[in-house]
Enzyme design. Structure first.
Site, PDB file in Angstrom:
ATOM      1  N   ASP A 191      -4.220   0.423   7.123  1.00 12.00           N
ATOM      2  CA  ASP A 191      -2.852  -0.025   7.395  1.00 12.00           C
ATOM      3  C   ASP A 191      -2.787  -1.552   7.474  1.00 12.00           C
ATOM      4  OD1 ASP A 191      -0.155   0.097   8.232  1.00 12.00           O
ATOM      5  OD2 ASP A 191      -0.779   0.081  10.342  1.00 12.00           O
ATOM      6  N   ASP A 221       0.265  -3.740   9.274  1.00 12.16           N
ATOM      7  CA  ASP A 221       0.806  -4.284  10.524  1.00 12.16           C
ATOM      8  C   ASP A 221       0.074  -3.764  11.756  1.00 12.16           C
ATOM      9  OD1 ASP A 221       2.747  -5.771   9.181  1.00 12.16           O
ATOM     10  OD2 ASP A 221       4.009  -4.000   8.977  1.00 12.16           O
TER      11      ASP A 221
END
Lengths: 176, 176
Positions: A10, A12
């Protein structure tokens, strides 16, 4: 050729420090000091006074918001090493914020130039065919059949049902 | 709730008519007439005279190029019907052309407003966890374990190894 194990990583709050940007932004623009050590179990939004809560969404949708995030400590070095051993994909739910698409692309090109465009996925639901997923949002683990590593972020502090990594050193210890 | 079967549907030459745009562009800008019925087995690039071959890549990288493509005949209607029965994902290898990201997002919002941002995937390699994939490029079928439907496009005309759909009516006949 042996196929490498695929990892979905991922962006963020995992490789990009979104919360740091929020903290700096609200201190500067709204004289509001939010302390990271008081955020356990909470979304950043929940930390804001009522009268400025609505500003958060507007900031996230602004072009450029995702372009100047800091890299999470150790992320670049460990991801680079992971690339030798694994087939590493960067998978971000960027589609929720369409203005973020080109910012996230350029941010990756700057900070993770060793990640090919072939290994970048911007999506909504993360329906990826990988064996490992590193993410701070357990909603992205729903339906995923592989090994999940929950990357610690204040909002997921009290979740205990998943294998957890607190930082990139711990990712390295587990996967390298 | 019963989980619907997931379908991955490609954009260019499947729901978006990239070749039509090329043909119009080269007629208008280069006085070069390319005929669709002479393209069997060939990429558009191979149809161009040597002296203007290099212009193609520049066009594709221009902001706006993917914004005004025509919708392939029947695509909107059939995809809308598929959404009732299946969990439909639009999956495009947009990452090769970063300027196309926002154009493709806006194009989908205009022509396929019933597709949620959660069901859009812009990527390089299509490592999606779906049961069906509709695509004109067999390279996207490599490693994919589900059912593949090769959507006819001139460049794949002589490929015989895959279940084929020649148009959106045939997709409807097979999947609805």
């Amino acid at each position: 050729m042996i196929n490498k194990i695929r990892i979905a990583i991922d962006m963020d709050e995992v490789i990009a420090d979104t919360i740091d940007k929020f903290i700096e932004l609200y201190k500067r623009e709204h004289d509001t000091v939010i302390r990271l050590d008081q955020m356990d179990g909470k979304e950043f939004n929940e930390m804001l006074p009522e009268d400025i809560k609505q500003t958060l969404k507007a900031y996230i949708h602004q072009p450029g918001f995702f372009r100047d995030l800091k890299v999470m400590p150790g992320a670049r070095e460990v991801v680079k090493e992971l690339c030798d051993k694994y087939d590493v994909y960067i998978v971000s739910a960027a589609m929720e914020f369409p203005n973020s698409l080109i910012d996230k692309y350029n941010w990756l090109a700057e900070h993770f130039p060793f990640i090919s465009w072939k290994n970048i996925i911007f999506c909504g639901n993360k329906i990826v065919d990988t064996q490992i997923m590193i993410d701070d949002r357990i909603r992205n683990f729903v339906g995923f059949k592989g090994r999940t590593l929950l990357f610690s972020s204040p909002h997921n502090h009290f979740i205990t049902e998943y294998e957890r990594v607190n930082n990139w050193r711990e990712v390295a210890d587990k996967l390298l």
